[in-house]
Design a protein around this motif. Sequence first.
Motif, PDB file in Angstrom:
ATOM      1  N   ASP A   1      11.097 -45.965  -7.369  1.00 17.61           N
ATOM      2  CA  ASP A   1      11.890 -45.311  -8.417  1.00 17.61           C
ATOM      3  C   ASP A   1      11.644 -43.812  -8.544  1.00 17.61           C
ATOM      4  OD1 ASP A   1      12.864 -47.819  -8.947  1.00 17.61           O
ATOM      5  OD2 ASP A   1      11.688 -48.127 -10.775  1.00 17.61           O
ATOM      6  N   VAL A   2      10.985 -43.188  -7.572  1.00 18.37           N
ATOM      7  CA  VAL A   2      10.624 -41.769  -7.695  1.00 18.37           C
ATOM      8  C   VAL A   2      11.479 -40.918  -6.760  1.00 18.37           C
ATOM      9  CG1 VAL A   2       8.780 -40.062  -7.524  1.00 18.37           C
ATOM     10  CG2 VAL A   2       8.262 -42.373  -8.334  1.00 18.37           C
ATOM     11  N   PRO A   3      12.236 -39.940  -7.287  1.00 20.01           N
ATOM     12  CA  PRO A   3      13.101 -39.109  -6.450  1.00 20.01           C
ATOM     13  C   PRO A   3      12.297 -38.080  -5.649  1.00 20.01           C
ATOM     14  CG  PRO A   3      13.757 -39.043  -8.782  1.00 20.01           C
ATOM     15  CD  PRO A   3      12.395 -39.654  -8.714  1.00 20.01           C
ATOM     16  N   PRO A   4      12.866 -37.572  -4.550  1.00 19.13           N
ATOM     17  CA  PRO A   4      12.296 -36.388  -3.898  1.00 19.13           C
ATOM     18  C   PRO A   4      12.225 -35.232  -4.895  1.00 19.13           C
ATOM     19  CG  PRO A   4      13.941 -37.410  -2.490  1.00 19.13           C
ATOM     20  CD  PRO A   4      14.052 -38.080  -3.834  1.00 19.13           C
ATOM     21  N   TYR A   5      11.345 -34.282  -4.617  1.00 13.44           N
ATOM     22  CA  TYR A   5      11.109 -33.206  -5.588  1.00 13.44           C
ATOM     23  C   TYR A   5      11.222 -31.852  -4.900  1.00 13.44           C
ATOM     24  CZ  TYR A   5       9.153 -30.861  -9.670  1.00 13.44           C
ATOM     25  OH  TYR A   5       8.984 -30.070 -10.772  1.00 13.44           O
ATOM     26  N   LEU A   6      12.026 -30.954  -5.483  1.00 11.92           N
ATOM     27  CA  LEU A   6      12.208 -29.615  -4.933  1.00 11.92           C
ATOM     28  C   LEU A   6      11.003 -28.757  -5.294  1.00 11.92           C
ATOM     29  CD1 LEU A   6      15.965 -29.026  -5.906  1.00 11.92           C
ATOM     30  CD2 LEU A   6      15.035 -30.046  -3.814  1.00 11.92           C
ATOM     31  N   MET A   7      10.265 -28.283  -4.281  1.00 16.95           N
ATOM     32  CA  MET A   7       9.026 -27.539  -4.517  1.00 16.95           C
ATOM     33  C   MET A   7       9.269 -26.039  -4.710  1.00 16.95           C
ATOM     34  SD  MET A   7       6.970 -30.077  -4.443  1.00 16.95           S
ATOM     35  CE  MET A   7       5.393 -29.214  -4.563  1.00 16.95           C
ATOM     36  N   LYS A   8      10.400 -25.536  -4.224  1.00 19.95           N
ATOM     37  CA  LYS A   8      10.710 -24.111  -4.343  1.00 19.95           C
ATOM     38  C   LYS A   8      11.664 -23.877  -5.503  1.00 19.95           C
ATOM     39  CE  LYS A   8      10.377 -23.134   0.643  1.00 19.95           C
ATOM     40  NZ  LYS A   8      11.132 -22.647   1.832  1.00 19.95           N
TER      41      LYS A   8
ATOM     42  N   PRO B   1       7.329 -38.348  -2.885  1.00 29.32           N
ATOM     43  CA  PRO B   1       6.185 -38.011  -3.744  1.00 29.32           C
ATOM     44  C   PRO B   1       5.251 -39.190  -3.997  1.00 29.32           C
ATOM     45  CG  PRO B   1       8.243 -37.189  -4.665  1.00 29.32           C
ATOM     46  CD  PRO B   1       8.611 -38.102  -3.540  1.00 29.32           C
ATOM     47  N   GLN B   2       5.735 -40.423  -3.778  1.00 29.88           N
ATOM     48  CA  GLN B   2       4.928 -41.610  -4.048  1.00 29.88           C
ATOM     49  C   GLN B   2       3.893 -41.858  -2.947  1.00 29.88           C
ATOM     50  OE1 GLN B   2       7.929 -41.245  -2.972  1.00 29.88           O
ATOM     51  NE2 GLN B   2       9.405 -42.624  -3.892  1.00 29.88           N
ATOM     52  N   LEU B   3       4.076 -41.243  -1.781  1.00 29.97           N
ATOM     53  CA  LEU B   3       3.190 -41.486  -0.642  1.00 29.97           C
ATOM     54  C   LEU B   3       2.096 -40.428  -0.561  1.00 29.97           C
ATOM     55  CD1 LEU B   3       5.812 -42.414   2.119  1.00 29.97           C
ATOM     56  CD2 LEU B   3       4.643 -43.916   0.492  1.00 29.97           C
ATOM     57  N   THR B   4       0.984 -40.808   0.038  1.00 32.16           N
ATOM     58  CA  THR B   4      -0.137 -39.882   0.186  1.00 32.16           C
ATOM     59  C   THR B   4       0.096 -38.962   1.387  1.00 32.16           C
ATOM     60  OG1 THR B   4      -1.371 -41.348   1.669  1.00 32.16           O
ATOM     61  CG2 THR B   4      -1.693 -41.637  -0.719  1.00 32.16           C
ATOM     62  N   GLU B   5      -0.644 -37.879   1.414  1.00 32.21           N
ATOM     63  CA  GLU B   5      -0.574 -36.966   2.561  1.00 32.21           C
ATOM     64  C   GLU B   5      -0.954 -37.685   3.851  1.00 32.21           C
ATOM     65  OE1 GLU B   5      -3.059 -33.088   4.098  1.00 32.21           O
ATOM     66  OE2 GLU B   5      -2.370 -33.079   2.001  1.00 32.21           O
ATOM     67  N   GLU B   6      -1.932 -38.573   3.772  1.00 34.23           N
ATOM     68  CA  GLU B   6      -2.355 -39.323   4.958  1.00 34.23           C
ATOM     69  C   GLU B   6      -1.209 -40.168   5.502  1.00 34.23           C
ATOM     70  OE1 GLU B   6      -4.088 -39.051   2.158  1.00 34.23           O
ATOM     71  OE2 GLU B   6      -5.696 -37.764   2.960  1.00 34.23           O
ATOM     72  N   GLN B   7      -0.450 -40.796   4.625  1.00 38.44           N
ATOM     73  CA  GLN B   7       0.691 -41.606   5.069  1.00 38.44           C
ATOM     74  C   GLN B   7       1.753 -40.734   5.729  1.00 38.44           C
ATOM     75  OE1 GLN B   7       1.156 -43.449   1.056  1.00 38.44           O
ATOM     76  NE2 GLN B   7       1.485 -45.358   2.184  1.00 38.44           N
ATOM     77  N   LYS B   8       2.020 -39.573   5.149  1.00 37.07           N
ATOM     78  CA  LYS B   8       3.111 -38.732   5.632  1.00 37.07           C
ATOM     79  C   LYS B   8       2.752 -37.979   6.917  1.00 37.07           C
ATOM     80  CE  LYS B   8       3.872 -36.839   1.477  1.00 37.07           C
ATOM     81  NZ  LYS B   8       4.528 -36.084   0.389  1.00 37.07           N
ATOM     82  N   ARG B   9       1.481 -37.937   7.262  1.00 38.76           N
ATOM     83  CA  ARG B   9       1.095 -37.334   8.547  1.00 38.76           C
ATOM     84  C   ARG B   9       1.236 -38.338   9.698  1.00 38.76           C
ATOM     85  NH1 ARG B   9      -0.960 -32.345   8.245  1.00 38.76           N
ATOM     86  NH2 ARG B   9      -1.797 -31.595   6.257  1.00 38.76           N
ATOM     87  N   ASN B  10       1.243 -39.616   9.383  1.00 39.22           N
ATOM     88  CA  ASN B  10       1.480 -40.627  10.415  1.00 39.22           C
ATOM     89  C   ASN B  10       2.901 -40.489  10.953  1.00 39.22           C
ATOM     90  OD1 ASN B  10      -0.986 -42.100  10.508  1.00 39.22           O
ATOM     91  ND2 ASN B  10      -0.480 -42.980   8.504  1.00 39.22           N
ATOM     92  N   THR B  11       3.061 -40.703  12.240  1.00 38.81           N
ATOM     93  CA  THR B  11       4.386 -40.616  12.861  1.00 38.81           C
ATOM     94  C   THR B  11       4.561 -41.786  13.817  1.00 38.81           C
ATOM     95  OG1 THR B  11       4.125 -38.202  12.805  1.00 38.81           O
ATOM     96  CG2 THR B  11       6.013 -39.074  14.015  1.00 38.81           C
ATOM     97  N   TYR B  12       5.646 -42.535  13.615  1.00 34.17           N
ATOM     98  CA  TYR B  12       5.944 -43.700  14.453  1.00 34.17           C
ATOM     99  C   TYR B  12       7.125 -43.379  15.379  1.00 34.17           C
ATOM    100  CZ  TYR B  12       2.818 -46.730  11.751  1.00 34.17           C
ATOM    101  OH  TYR B  12       1.713 -47.302  11.165  1.00 34.17           O
ATOM    102  N   ASN B  13       7.222 -44.131  16.452  1.00 28.79           N
ATOM    103  CA  ASN B  13       8.308 -43.957  17.418  1.00 28.79           C
ATOM    104  C   ASN B  13       9.578 -44.622  16.892  1.00 28.79           C
ATOM    105  OD1 ASN B  13       6.976 -42.484  19.484  1.00 28.79           O
ATOM    106  ND2 ASN B  13       5.954 -44.372  20.158  1.00 28.79           N
TER     107      ASN B  13
END
Length: 362
Positions: free
Chosen positions: A63-70, A265-277
Motif C-alpha cells: 500500500d505504499v506509493p513511490p516517493y519523489l525525492m527531488k 520505499p517499503q524495501l530495504t537498500e539491500e533488497q534493491k541492490r539485488n539484481t535478477y535476470n
Amino acid sequence: MAKKKSSSGQILTRLFNQNGVKMILGVVAAGSFAFAFGQEKIQQFVASATPSNSACLDQFYRDVPPYLMKDSLNKHSYPLCFNGFNVMYSGVSKTPLWVAEALTPERLSQKIPREDSFHEEPRVAQEHRALLSDYRASGYDRGHMAPNADMPTKDAQFDSFSLANMVPQAPKNNQQVWRELEEAVRALATRQKQDVYIVSGPVFAAKKLKTIGRGVIVPTATYKAVYLPKTGAIGAYYAPNDNSLQVKIVSVCYLEEQLGINLFPQLTEEQKRNTYNLPLKATAVKAAKPIDYSHWDAESQCAEEVDNSALQAMQKQFKSAGGTSSHAQNQDAASGLDASAQDAIVKQLIEALLQYILQLLK
C-alpha cells in the motif's frame, strides 16, 4: 387569515377525513423505504463507476506509493488514481513520472478485447495537460506505461488510454521492445502463479531534451522496475527511447539514482541492490524455473529512506485527491448524478408514490 395548506398537507387532510390512519402509516413507511432504497441504489450506481479509495492503494506493494525525492519533481505534480493502476503525473514534462500497477494471476485471467480510446486527462489543468494534438505527426507513439493488455475491466481499459498514462515513445521501442517486456512480465504472473508489482515510467537524462507539440518532453529512455514478493526476485528494465532495440537489466538502486525517485520505499537498500535476470521475452518464462540471480549492485546510489509520516501523507493524497478516474468523471458528467441530483430524484419518486396513493383513495 388562515394560511394556505401545502399540497402535502392537503393530501394528509384528505386521508384523515377518509379514516385512513392505517393508510397514512403505510405511506410513511413506504416513503421512508423508497427514500432509503432509492438513495442507496443511486449511491451504489455512482460508486460502482469509480475506484474505491482502498483499491487505489492496492496497486502499491504493501500500500505504499513511490516517493519523489527531488523537490523539482513535485512541481505541478498530480497523484492520479485509475482503475487498475496509479500515476504520478508531471505538468512540467506532461507525462507520468511513474505508473504503478499490481498484477495477479486472477487479474490477468480476464481477457478484454482491445478498444482504442486515447483521450486527454480532465483532472489535469489545461496548461499542464498533454493533448492529442501534441502527438499528431510527431514521429512518436503514444506509449502506454501501464499497458492495455494488463487491464481486467472495460473501465480499466478506458483509463489506460488516458494521456496521463502515456509518454512519447520511439516506434520500435514501443511496438517491439516494450511490448515484449510487457508480455514477459505478464508471463511471470500467469505461468509462475505469483503477484508482480511494477513501476514504469520515463527517464529524462539528457542536458537538452526534445519536446513535441505544446511542450510534451520526449524521454531519453523508459524503465520498468519489477518486484516479486513470493521469491524476492527484483530488478528493472532500462530501454533507450530510440529505434535501436536495445534494453538492459539494472538494479532498482541504479534507477533510483537516475530518477530521483524512491520506487519501492517499503524495501530495504539491500533488497534493491539485488539484481535478477529478468526475462526479455515471454518465451523465456518457465512455470517451474525461478528467475536466476544476476549480481549485487555495490556502486549505485540508492534513494534515501523516507520518513513514515511522509509516506502516510502520500498515501492520503491517493486516497483523497486522486480517487476518481477519468472514465468515472465522464460517466458522472453524462448522468449528472451529483448529491443534489440524487436528492431531486428521490423526492420525485416519493411525490409520485403519494400521488398514486391519492388516486387510489378517490
